[in-house]
Scaffold this motif. Structure first.
Motif, PDB file in Angstrom:
ATOM      1  N   GLY A  33     -39.248 -84.710  -7.108  1.00 23.51           N
ATOM      2  CA  GLY A  33     -38.983 -84.230  -8.457  1.00 23.51           C
ATOM      3  C   GLY A  33     -40.055 -83.349  -9.059  1.00 23.51           C
ATOM      4  N   LEU A  34     -41.087 -83.041  -8.326  1.00 17.10           N
ATOM      5  CA  LEU A  34     -42.153 -82.202  -8.858  1.00 17.10           C
ATOM      6  C   LEU A  34     -41.612 -80.784  -9.019  1.00 17.10           C
ATOM      7  N   GLY A  35     -41.422 -80.337 -10.258  1.00 13.90           N
ATOM      8  CA  GLY A  35     -40.868 -79.003 -10.467  1.00 13.90           C
ATOM      9  C   GLY A  35     -40.818 -78.619 -11.932  1.00 13.90           C
ATOM     10  N   SER A  36     -40.473 -77.361 -12.170  1.00 14.53           N
ATOM     11  CA  SER A  36     -40.330 -76.852 -13.536  1.00 14.53           C
ATOM     12  C   SER A  36     -39.184 -75.847 -13.588  1.00 14.53           C
ATOM     13  N   THR A  37     -38.634 -75.691 -14.779  1.00 14.17           N
ATOM     14  CA  THR A  37     -37.537 -74.753 -15.010  1.00 14.17           C
ATOM     15  C   THR A  37     -37.795 -74.002 -16.304  1.00 14.17           C
ATOM     16  N   THR A  38     -37.592 -72.697 -16.287  1.00 13.30           N
ATOM     17  CA  THR A  38     -37.700 -71.893 -17.497  1.00 13.30           C
ATOM     18  C   THR A  38     -36.317 -71.363 -17.839  1.00 13.30           C
ATOM     19  N   GLU A  39     -35.898 -71.626 -19.077  1.00  4.72           N
ATOM     20  CA  GLU A  39     -34.586 -71.148 -19.535  1.00  4.72           C
ATOM     21  C   GLU A  39     -34.557 -69.623 -19.536  1.00  4.72           C
ATOM     22  N   SER A  40     -33.383 -69.074 -19.284  1.00  7.73           N
ATOM     23  CA  SER A  40     -33.175 -67.642 -19.347  1.00  7.73           C
ATOM     24  C   SER A  40     -32.367 -67.347 -20.612  1.00  7.73           C
ATOM     25  N   ILE A  41     -32.937 -66.532 -21.505  1.00  9.35           N
ATOM     26  CA  ILE A  41     -32.264 -66.196 -22.761  1.00  9.35           C
ATOM     27  C   ILE A  41     -31.732 -64.772 -22.654  1.00  9.35           C
ATOM     28  N   GLU A  42     -30.435 -64.625 -22.840  1.00  7.97           N
ATOM     29  CA  GLU A  42     -29.839 -63.292 -22.791  1.00  7.97           C
ATOM     30  C   GLU A  42     -29.942 -62.645 -24.164  1.00  7.97           C
ATOM     31  N   HIS A  43     -30.344 -61.367 -24.155  1.00  6.98           N
ATOM     32  CA  HIS A  43     -30.554 -60.641 -25.410  1.00  6.98           C
ATOM     33  C   HIS A  43     -30.008 -59.219 -25.248  1.00  6.98           C
ATOM     34  N   ARG A  44     -29.214 -58.821 -26.186  1.00  3.66           N
ATOM     35  CA  ARG A  44     -28.674 -57.454 -26.165  1.00  3.66           C
ATOM     36  C   ARG A  44     -29.194 -56.726 -27.399  1.00  3.66           C
ATOM     37  N   GLN A  45     -29.837 -55.585 -27.160  1.00  7.60           N
ATOM     38  CA  GLN A  45     -30.334 -54.793 -28.267  1.00  7.60           C
ATOM     39  C   GLN A  45     -29.229 -53.866 -28.739  1.00  7.60           C
ATOM     40  N   GLY A  46     -29.217 -53.593 -30.026  1.00  5.58           N
ATOM     41  CA  GLY A  46     -28.190 -52.725 -30.598  1.00  5.58           C
ATOM     42  C   GLY A  46     -28.139 -51.368 -29.917  1.00  5.58           C
ATOM     43  N   GLY A  47     -26.935 -50.911 -29.587  1.00  7.03           N
ATOM     44  CA  GLY A  47     -26.741 -49.612 -28.972  1.00  7.03           C
ATOM     45  C   GLY A  47     -26.914 -49.600 -27.462  1.00  7.03           C
ATOM     46  N   GLU A  48     -27.475 -50.657 -26.897  1.00 10.53           N
ATOM     47  CA  GLU A  48     -27.642 -50.717 -25.449  1.00 10.53           C
ATOM     48  C   GLU A  48     -26.523 -51.543 -24.842  1.00 10.53           C
ATOM     49  N   GLY A  49     -26.021 -51.116 -23.726  1.00  8.12           N
ATOM     50  CA  GLY A  49     -24.980 -51.873 -23.052  1.00  8.12           C
ATOM     51  C   GLY A  49     -25.527 -52.948 -22.132  1.00  8.12           C
ATOM     52  N   ASN A  50     -26.796 -52.827 -21.796  1.00  9.33           N
ATOM     53  CA  ASN A  50     -27.393 -53.784 -20.868  1.00  9.33           C
ATOM     54  C   ASN A  50     -27.854 -55.043 -21.584  1.00  9.33           C
ATOM     55  N   VAL A  51     -27.721 -56.145 -20.896  1.00  8.33           N
ATOM     56  CA  VAL A  51     -28.238 -57.417 -21.402  1.00  8.33           C
ATOM     57  C   VAL A  51     -29.590 -57.662 -20.755  1.00  8.33           C
ATOM     58  N   ARG A  52     -30.570 -57.953 -21.581  1.00  7.86           N
ATOM     59  CA  ARG A  52     -31.903 -58.272 -21.072  1.00  7.86           C
ATOM     60  C   ARG A  52     -32.036 -59.790 -21.000  1.00  7.86           C
ATOM     61  N   LYS A  53     -32.737 -60.241 -19.997  1.00  5.09           N
ATOM     62  CA  LYS A  53     -32.996 -61.666 -19.860  1.00  5.09           C
ATOM     63  C   LYS A  53     -34.468 -61.915 -20.122  1.00  5.09           C
ATOM     64  N   LEU A  54     -34.725 -62.790 -21.090  1.00  7.98           N
ATOM     65  CA  LEU A  54     -36.083 -63.113 -21.496  1.00  7.98           C
ATOM     66  C   LEU A  54     -36.387 -64.568 -21.142  1.00  7.98           C
ATOM     67  N   PRO A  55     -37.646 -64.850 -20.822  1.00  6.25           N
ATOM     68  CA  PRO A  55     -37.997 -66.247 -20.546  1.00  6.25           C
ATOM     69  C   PRO A  55     -37.995 -67.071 -21.831  1.00  6.25           C
ATOM     70  N   GLY A  56     -37.434 -68.268 -21.729  1.00  9.41           N
ATOM     71  CA  GLY A  56     -37.382 -69.181 -22.872  1.00  9.41           C
ATOM     72  C   GLY A  56     -38.288 -70.375 -22.649  1.00  9.41           C
ATOM     73  N   ARG A  57     -37.804 -71.518 -23.053  1.00 11.67           N
ATOM     74  CA  ARG A  57     -38.568 -72.761 -22.988  1.00 11.67           C
ATOM     75  C   ARG A  57     -38.692 -73.243 -21.539  1.00 11.67           C
ATOM     76  N   THR A  58     -39.880 -73.712 -21.183  1.00 14.66           N
ATOM     77  CA  THR A  58     -40.115 -74.290 -19.866  1.00 14.66           C
ATOM     78  C   THR A  58     -40.106 -75.810 -19.982  1.00 14.66           C
ATOM     79  N   THR A  59     -39.376 -76.458 -19.075  1.00 11.91           N
ATOM     80  CA  THR A  59     -39.352 -77.916 -19.012  1.00 11.91           C
ATOM     81  C   THR A  59     -39.799 -78.360 -17.622  1.00 11.91           C
ATOM     82  N   TYR A  60     -40.248 -79.597 -17.544  1.00  9.87           N
ATOM     83  CA  TYR A  60     -40.754 -80.147 -16.292  1.00  9.87           C
ATOM     84  C   TYR A  60     -39.902 -81.336 -15.871  1.00  9.87           C
ATOM     85  N   SER A  61     -39.556 -81.359 -14.592  1.00 10.52           N
ATOM     86  CA  SER A  61     -38.741 -82.445 -14.043  1.00 10.52           C
ATOM     87  C   SER A  61     -39.544 -83.737 -14.010  1.00 10.52           C
TER      88      SER A  61
END
Length: 145
Positions: A33-61
Motif C-alpha cells: 500500500g505504499l503509494g500516493s495519488t494526485t487528483e487531476s483537475i480539468e480546466h477550460r479557459q474561455g475561448g480555448e477548446g482545449n481542456v487543461r489538466k492541473l494537479p490537485g490534492r495529493t493523498t497517500y494510501s
C-alpha cells in the motif's frame, strides 16, 4: 550511477525491514500500500477548446503490515492507545536491502503514521498455518530518502 551498458538488476521485494520510531517489532512478512495519488483537475479557459489538466490534492494510501503473531504487544499497545483516544503518531521507514542484507539500497520515510486498523487471521483447529496479525497505518506523507 551505472556505466552505459552495465547491467542493473531491480531490487528484490523480500529483502525489507520496517523501522517504527520507538517500537522494536521483529520481522514483518508483508508490507503493501505504499503509494500516493494526485487528483487531476480539468480546466477550460474561455475561448480555448482545449481542456487543461492541473494537479490537485495529493493523498497517500494506507500502508498494510503483516507479521507472524508473537508474545510482543508493542504494536497492539500502539493501536490500543488510538482506540483509547490518545493519538500517537510515529515516523515509519520502509527499508530495502541488497541480496546480502548488508547494504541499504532504498528507503521510504513515512511521516505521522498511526494504526487505523488491526486484524487477526482466522483461527482454525484443523489447520497448521501461522497466526498472522495485520496492522493498517494511516499517515500524512511519504518521501523517498
Amino acid at each position: 550511477m551505472p556505466q552505459t551498458g552495465e547491467r542493473v538488476d531491480p531490487f528484490r521485494s523480500f529483502n525489507f525491514l520496517i523501522e517504527i520510531e520507538g517500537i522494536a517489532q521483529g520481522s514483518f512478512t508483508e508490507c503493501s500500500g505504499l503509494g500516493s495519488t494526485t487528483e487531476s483537475i480539468e480546466h477550460r479557459q474561455g475561448g480555448e477548446g482545449n481542456v487543461r489538466k492541473l494537479p490537485g490534492r495529493t493523498t497517500y494510501s494506507d500502508i498494510t503490515l503483516k507479521w507472524g503473531s508473537t508474545a510482543s504487544t508493542e504494536l497492539w499497545d500502539w493501536r490500543q492507545r488510538i482506540v483509547d483516544g490518545n493519538v500517537d503518531r510515529q515516523n515509519v521507514s520502509v527499508v530495502v536491502h541488497d541480496m546480502d542484507r548488508s547494504t541499504e539500497v532504498a528507503r521510504w520515510n513515512v511521516t505521522g503514521a498511526w494504526p487505523s486498523k488491526w486484524e487477526l487471521s482466522g483461527l482454525n483447529a484443523k489447520g497448521n498455518e501461522i497466526l498472522i496479525e495485520t496492522l493498517v497505518l494511516s499517515h500524512e506523507g511519504v518521501v523517498r530518502a
